[in-house]
Design an enzyme around this catalytic site. Structure first.
Site, PDB file in Angstrom:
ATOM      1  NE  ARG A  60      40.226  33.330  36.324  1.00  0.00           N
ATOM      2  CZ  ARG A  60      40.565  32.032  36.292  1.00  0.00           C
ATOM      3  NH1 ARG A  60      39.620  31.110  36.358  1.00  0.00           N
ATOM      4  NH2 ARG A  60      41.815  31.667  36.206  1.00  0.00           N
ATOM      5  CD  GLU A  97      52.829  21.584  37.482  1.00  0.00           C
ATOM      6  OE1 GLU A  97      53.372  21.025  38.427  1.00  0.00           O
ATOM      7  OE2 GLU A  97      51.627  21.934  37.477  1.00  0.00           O
TER       8      GLU A  97
END
Lengths: 177, 177
Positions: A60, A97
């Site tokens: 993006r 994560e």
């Protein structure tokens, strides 16, 4: 808040409990997209000029980074996922994560000493931005500022990056929502 | 040829025998990047106006697509790899040399009947562009033209897409090289 109100929140994406801030609704609107780019352009012409090239983080960050390279008259450097750049690269691993990821930059993306504006859509943990800055520094660049549309200060990325001495700019925030 | 001469050829990437046309050297140069975007902008203001929104194909198509959305005053729609768009999508599978891949578009990316300019960096087999056009059509859009920086006509994508009725525009070609 004409920018914030155009951002869609998608609950439980990419997994349960996450409120995903989706900028696609902002940028598919021509007024929203122009507003975002004009805001960045004003900042980097007027308040924080003094950089040589723009680096965008896949994927993006390429959308805003491409538009800004045009409005500010600078070249554009893509920072990409491992294996996507065809020439000699340097790599940087960073923690997700669960597990790790790797991003890369071309070794000859800019000359030694170049001042680089780093662009992405959203700042959460700051892990990707930190890794991108490390890449820029590995090839001799200096990050003048990190520019985001959205900042999620509760997640801690802004504090973490500022502690390392990076300047952060964002156009809107979602906090405790 | 100020565009072609700025494109780097990387031999044997991503595999032996492929001459990879690398646009990063073109777009990291501020003059090269501006030239590319100005050429597209002139074409879509003057020769082929009459579209409502710009769609870019992940990831390099986001760089030019973002800049063009700004210069042409249109919204930008990302066409992304499977699983990257957070809201309701439609999907399209397409063939790669070995195996298949899937790209997606948000169902509400634009209203029914929208005229869409499709942007990517390079046209080779045309497989991705064909799949992207199928996505646009599945949600009721019409592709007005497909815009590329580089065309490799020997690989056959241009002929294949034109046979399906698509209009193709590119800024430079590499042929038999």
């Amino acid at each position: 808040m004409p920018i914030k109100s155009r951002i869609r929140t998608v609950p439980d994406y990419p997994k349960k409990g996450i409120m995903f801030r989706d900028i696609t609704t902002l940028i598919q609107d021509p007024v929203g997209f122009r507003l975002v780019i004009d805001n960045f352009t004003q900042r980097y012409l007027e308040e924080k000029p003094g950089f040589d090239i723009i680096a965008g983080i896949e994927a993006r960050g390429f959308i805003m980074g491409g538009a800004l390279s045009y409005t500010l008259g600078k070249g554009f450097v893509p920072i990409r996922k491992k294996g996507k750049l065809p020439h000699d690269v340097v790599s940087q691993e960073y923690d997700l994560e669960y597990g790790t990821d790797i991003i890369e930059i071309h070794k000859d993306a800019f000359p030694e000493g170049a001042r680089v504006l780093l662009v992405d859509d959203l700042l959460a943990t700051g892990g990707t931005a930190m890794a991108a800055a490390a890449l820029i520094e590995k090839i001799g660049g200096v990050v003048t500022e990190m520019a985001f549309i959205v900042n999620l200060p509760d997640v801690g990325g802004e504090a973490r990056l500022k502690e390392k001495g990076y300047a952060i700019y964002s156009q809107t925030e979602f906090e405790g929502e």
